[in-house]
Design a protein around this motif. Structure first.
Motif, PDB file in Angstrom:
ATOM      1  N   GLN A  77       0.834  -1.198   0.000  1.00 27.37           N
ATOM      2  CA  GLN A  77       0.000   0.000   0.000  1.00 27.37           C
ATOM      3  C   GLN A  77       0.869   1.248   0.000  1.00 27.37           C
ATOM      4  OE1 GLN A  77      -2.499  -0.490   3.415  1.00 27.37           O
ATOM      5  NE2 GLN A  77      -3.930  -1.854   2.379  1.00 27.37           N
ATOM      6  N   ASN A  78       1.878   1.256   0.836  1.00 30.29           N
ATOM      7  CA  ASN A  78       2.760   2.428   0.911  1.00 30.29           C
ATOM      8  C   ASN A  78       3.485   2.659  -0.414  1.00 30.29           C
ATOM      9  OD1 ASN A  78       2.078   2.897   3.580  1.00 30.29           O
ATOM     10  ND2 ASN A  78       3.762   1.677   4.392  1.00 30.29           N
ATOM     11  N   ALA A  79       3.916   1.578  -1.049  1.00 30.28           N
ATOM     12  CA  ALA A  79       4.613   1.704  -2.336  1.00 30.28           C
ATOM     13  C   ALA A  79       3.684   2.268  -3.396  1.00 30.28           C
ATOM     14  CB  ALA A  79       5.159   0.344  -2.769  1.00 30.28           C
ATOM     15  N   ASN A  80       2.431   1.791  -3.424  1.00 31.91           N
ATOM     16  CA  ASN A  80       1.467   2.283  -4.406  1.00 31.91           C
ATOM     17  C   ASN A  80       1.120   3.749  -4.155  1.00 31.91           C
ATOM     18  OD1 ASN A  80       1.265  -0.059  -5.873  1.00 31.91           O
ATOM     19  ND2 ASN A  80      -0.519  -0.819  -4.800  1.00 31.91           N
ATOM     20  N   ASN A  81       0.997   4.118  -2.869  1.00 33.71           N
ATOM     21  CA  ASN A  81       0.713   5.517  -2.540  1.00 33.71           C
ATOM     22  C   ASN A  81       1.830   6.434  -3.036  1.00 33.71           C
ATOM     23  OD1 ASN A  81      -1.754   5.188  -1.270  1.00 33.71           O
ATOM     24  ND2 ASN A  81      -0.852   4.779   0.710  1.00 33.71           N
ATOM     25  N   ALA A  82       3.048   6.026  -2.784  1.00 33.63           N
ATOM     26  CA  ALA A  82       4.195   6.834  -3.213  1.00 33.63           C
ATOM     27  C   ALA A  82       4.233   6.961  -4.726  1.00 33.63           C
ATOM     28  CB  ALA A  82       5.494   6.221  -2.690  1.00 33.63           C
ATOM     29  N   GLN A  83       3.930   5.872  -5.412  1.00 35.38           N
ATOM     30  CA  GLN A  83       3.933   5.894  -6.873  1.00 35.38           C
ATOM     31  C   GLN A  83       2.861   6.841  -7.393  1.00 35.38           C
ATOM     32  OE1 GLN A  83       2.556   2.338  -8.781  1.00 35.38           O
ATOM     33  NE2 GLN A  83       3.540   2.802 -10.728  1.00 35.38           N
ATOM     34  N   ALA A  84       1.654   6.762  -6.831  1.00 38.17           N
ATOM     35  CA  ALA A  84       0.556   7.602  -7.297  1.00 38.17           C
ATOM     36  C   ALA A  84       0.842   9.080  -7.054  1.00 38.17           C
ATOM     37  CB  ALA A  84      -0.749   7.198  -6.605  1.00 38.17           C
ATOM     38  N   VAL A  85       1.359   9.406  -5.880  1.00 37.10           N
ATOM     39  CA  VAL A  85       1.644  10.806  -5.550  1.00 37.10           C
ATOM     40  C   VAL A  85       2.701  11.374  -6.492  1.00 37.10           C
ATOM     41  CG1 VAL A  85       2.616  12.332  -3.782  1.00 37.10           C
ATOM     42  CG2 VAL A  85       0.932  10.601  -3.145  1.00 37.10           C
ATOM     43  N   SER A  86       3.627  10.539  -6.927  1.00 35.63           N
ATOM     44  CA  SER A  86       4.690  11.012  -7.820  1.00 35.63           C
ATOM     45  C   SER A  86       4.151  11.397  -9.197  1.00 35.63           C
ATOM     46  CB  SER A  86       5.776   9.940  -7.979  1.00 35.63           C
ATOM     47  OG  SER A  86       5.300   8.829  -8.731  1.00 35.63           O
ATOM     48  N   TYR A  87       2.902  11.032  -9.502  1.00 33.60           N
ATOM     49  CA  TYR A  87       2.315  11.371 -10.791  1.00 33.60           C
ATOM     50  C   TYR A  87       1.826  12.815 -10.854  1.00 33.60           C
ATOM     51  CZ  TYR A  87       2.203   6.411 -12.145  1.00 33.60           C
ATOM     52  OH  TYR A  87       2.544   5.118 -12.483  1.00 33.60           O
ATOM     53  N   ILE A  88       1.697  13.481  -9.725  1.00 31.04           N
ATOM     54  CA  ILE A  88       1.179  14.854  -9.719  1.00 31.04           C
ATOM     55  C   ILE A  88       2.074  15.753 -10.577  1.00 31.04           C
ATOM     56  CG2 ILE A  88       0.723  16.888  -8.283  1.00 31.04           C
ATOM     57  CD1 ILE A  88      -0.046  15.044  -6.023  1.00 31.04           C
ATOM     58  N   GLY A  89       1.432  16.482 -11.497  1.00 28.95           N
ATOM     59  CA  GLY A  89       2.172  17.355 -12.398  1.00 28.95           C
ATOM     60  C   GLY A  89       2.659  16.679 -13.657  1.00 28.95           C
ATOM     61  N   LYS A  90       2.534  15.354 -13.715  1.00 29.08           N
ATOM     62  CA  LYS A  90       2.961  14.608 -14.904  1.00 29.08           C
ATOM     63  C   LYS A  90       1.792  14.492 -15.900  1.00 29.08           C
ATOM     64  CE  LYS A  90       7.063  13.534 -13.244  1.00 29.08           C
ATOM     65  NZ  LYS A  90       7.337  12.142 -12.813  1.00 29.08           N
ATOM     66  N   THR A  91       2.135  14.317 -17.160  1.00 29.59           N
ATOM     67  CA  THR A  91       1.129  14.074 -18.195  1.00 29.59           C
ATOM     68  C   THR A  91       0.949  12.570 -18.347  1.00 29.59           C
ATOM     69  OG1 THR A  91       1.657  16.114 -19.379  1.00 29.59           O
ATOM     70  CG2 THR A  91       0.535  14.383 -20.621  1.00 29.59           C
ATOM     71  N   VAL A  92      -0.281  12.114 -18.231  1.00 28.12           N
ATOM     72  CA  VAL A  92      -0.552  10.684 -18.316  1.00 28.12           C
ATOM     73  C   VAL A  92      -1.566  10.402 -19.416  1.00 28.12           C
ATOM     74  CG1 VAL A  92      -0.101  10.328 -15.862  1.00 28.12           C
ATOM     75  CG2 VAL A  92      -2.443  10.756 -16.633  1.00 28.12           C
ATOM     76  N   THR A  93      -1.515   9.204 -19.926  1.00 29.39           N
ATOM     77  CA  THR A  93      -2.572   8.710 -20.798  1.00 29.39           C
ATOM     78  C   THR A  93      -3.225   7.552 -20.069  1.00 29.39           C
ATOM     79  OG1 THR A  93      -1.018   7.240 -21.941  1.00 29.39           O
ATOM     80  CG2 THR A  93      -1.445   9.393 -22.936  1.00 29.39           C
ATOM     81  N   ALA A  94      -4.531   7.440 -20.251  1.00 31.12           N
ATOM     82  CA  ALA A  94      -5.271   6.398 -19.540  1.00 31.12           C
ATOM     83  C   ALA A  94      -6.374   5.864 -20.425  1.00 31.12           C
ATOM     84  CB  ALA A  94      -5.855   6.959 -18.241  1.00 31.12           C
ATOM     85  N   SER A  95      -6.752   4.632 -20.175  1.00 33.05           N
ATOM     86  CA  SER A  95      -7.830   4.010 -20.935  1.00 33.05           C
ATOM     87  C   SER A  95      -9.113   4.799 -20.725  1.00 33.05           C
ATOM     88  CB  SER A  95      -8.034   2.560 -20.468  1.00 33.05           C
ATOM     89  OG  SER A  95      -6.857   1.808 -20.626  1.00 33.05           O
ATOM     90  N   GLY A  96      -9.832   5.041 -21.808  1.00 29.84           N
ATOM     91  CA  GLY A  96     -11.087   5.766 -21.705  1.00 29.84           C
ATOM     92  C   GLY A  96     -11.324   6.655 -22.900  1.00 29.84           C
ATOM     93  N   ALA A  97     -12.596   7.003 -23.105  1.00 29.72           N
ATOM     94  CA  ALA A  97     -12.974   7.817 -24.256  1.00 29.72           C
ATOM     95  C   ALA A  97     -13.416   9.215 -23.856  1.00 29.72           C
ATOM     96  CB  ALA A  97     -14.097   7.118 -25.021  1.00 29.72           C
ATOM     97  N   THR A  98     -13.364   9.532 -22.571  1.00 28.14           N
ATOM     98  CA  THR A  98     -13.834  10.831 -22.084  1.00 28.14           C
ATOM     99  C   THR A  98     -12.671  11.693 -21.646  1.00 28.14           C
ATOM    100  OG1 THR A  98     -15.916   9.856 -21.335  1.00 28.14           O
ATOM    101  CG2 THR A  98     -15.332  11.984 -20.421  1.00 28.14           C
ATOM    102  N   THR A  99     -12.697  12.950 -22.065  1.00 25.35           N
ATOM    103  CA  THR A  99     -11.672  13.899 -21.642  1.00 25.35           C
ATOM    104  C   THR A  99     -12.293  15.290 -21.574  1.00 25.35           C
ATOM    105  OG1 THR A  99      -9.390  14.612 -22.020  1.00 25.35           O
ATOM    106  CG2 THR A  99     -10.829  14.499 -23.941  1.00 25.35           C
ATOM    107  N   ASP A 100     -11.512  16.270 -21.176  1.00 30.62           N
ATOM    108  CA  ASP A 100     -11.997  17.640 -21.047  1.00 30.62           C
ATOM    109  C   ASP A 100     -11.622  18.483 -22.252  1.00 30.62           C
ATOM    110  OD1 ASP A 100     -13.225  17.260 -18.643  1.00 30.62           O
ATOM    111  OD2 ASP A 100     -12.196  18.895 -17.609  1.00 30.62           O
ATOM    112  N   LEU A 101     -12.571  19.300 -22.687  1.00 29.37           N
ATOM    113  CA  LEU A 101     -12.290  20.303 -23.712  1.00 29.37           C
ATOM    114  C   LEU A 101     -11.781  21.544 -22.992  1.00 29.37           C
ATOM    115  CD1 LEU A 101     -12.462  21.521 -26.576  1.00 29.37           C
ATOM    116  CD2 LEU A 101     -14.832  22.179 -26.024  1.00 29.37           C
ATOM    117  N   THR A 102     -10.562  21.964 -23.322  1.00 26.95           N
ATOM    118  CA  THR A 102      -9.972  23.161 -22.742  1.00 26.95           C
ATOM    119  C   THR A 102      -9.850  24.224 -23.836  1.00 26.95           C
ATOM    120  OG1 THR A 102      -7.687  22.499 -23.235  1.00 26.95           O
ATOM    121  CG2 THR A 102      -8.654  21.679 -21.175  1.00 26.95           C
ATOM    122  N   GLU A 103      -9.238  25.333 -23.495  1.00 31.57           N
ATOM    123  CA  GLU A 103      -9.057  26.388 -24.481  1.00 31.57           C
ATOM    124  C   GLU A 103      -8.148  25.944 -25.628  1.00 31.57           C
ATOM    125  OE1 GLU A 103      -7.634  29.761 -22.383  1.00 31.57           O
ATOM    126  OE2 GLU A 103      -9.566  30.196 -21.413  1.00 31.57           O
TER     127      GLU A 103
END
Length: 222
Positions: A77-103
């Motif tokens: 659990q601690n290892a997964n938490n550390a890994q997830a927190v390290s993603y903040i500020g990073k650009t990720v791609t993820a499975s799914g067809a929904t995203t946000d329309l920005t400017e």
């Protein structure tokens, strides 16, 4: 939240250990009482006593095994938490067809295994209304589809969440399976549940849905 182990699983194991510990204490009390109250003229059969000692050892080993498994779960659990927190500020791609329309518009990644010259791409808003449709020809492999946020009639759509559907067809008109992914910057991480959730452009995504992680390009500059 982070883990590979759910909070429910951890609490369940803790409850099991408590039950085993209670049974273990009861076993000790019964064995002690049996030894104290046995008839000196008819002592406890040695084979039966040996069997009870074996049972005693097995229960003790079960307790130690559960403690070891709990320690492993917490470590995971601690290892997964550390890994997830390290993603903040990073650009990720993820499975799914929904995203946000920005400017800057909206974009999806897709993958198809063969050319699809007769493809229809449809974009829908949060209410499921079709706002944009386009006929395109797609090459086999991984690609990126960008939408500028304008409807089929040329109207600028409000910023928000949109979903894409890719109806890919080959030259014979047969359906070609297509997978889609969304892309965005991780804004926050929620580790309060069974699995960490990343907030990407306002969307909550499970950590398991992430397929790639990369540094976010720095915009602007002197």
């Amino acid at each position: 939240m982070i883990d590979g182990v759910s909070g429910a699983s951890a609490s369940g194991m803790s409850g099991n250990r408590q039950t085993i510990a209670e049974n273990f204490d009861t076993f000790l009390q019964l064995l002690t009482a049996q030894l104290k109250n046995q008839n000196p003229l008819e002592p406890l059969d040695s084979n039966e006593f040996t069997a009870q000692l074996v049972q005693f050892t097995s229960v003790e080993q079960a307790l130690k095994t559960n403690e070891f498994l709990e320690a492993m779960m917490l470590s995971g659990q601690n290892a997964n938490n550390a890994q997830a927190v390290s993603y903040i500020g990073k650009t990720v791609t993820a499975s799914g067809a929904t995203t946000d329309l920005t400017e800057e518009g909206a974009a999806w990644l897709y993958r198809i295994d063969e050319p699809a010259p007769n493809t229809t791409i449809t974009v829908r808003d949060q209410a499921g209304n079709t706002v944009f449709t386009e006929k395109v020809s797609l090459e086999a492999g991984t690609g990126r589809y960008g939408w500028n946020g304008q409807s089929s009639s040329g109207e600028t759509m409000p910023l928000g969440r949109y979903t894409v559907t890719i109806d890919a067809r080959n030259s014979s008109g047969a359906l070609v399976p297509a997978t889609t992914q969304m892309m965005g910057i991780v804004e926050a991480v929620d580790v309060s549940g069974a699995e960490p959730y990343l907030t990407v452009s306002g969307l909550r995504l499970p950590l398991s849905a992430v397929t790639t992680v990369q540094s976010t390009p720095v915009s602007g500059g002197s």
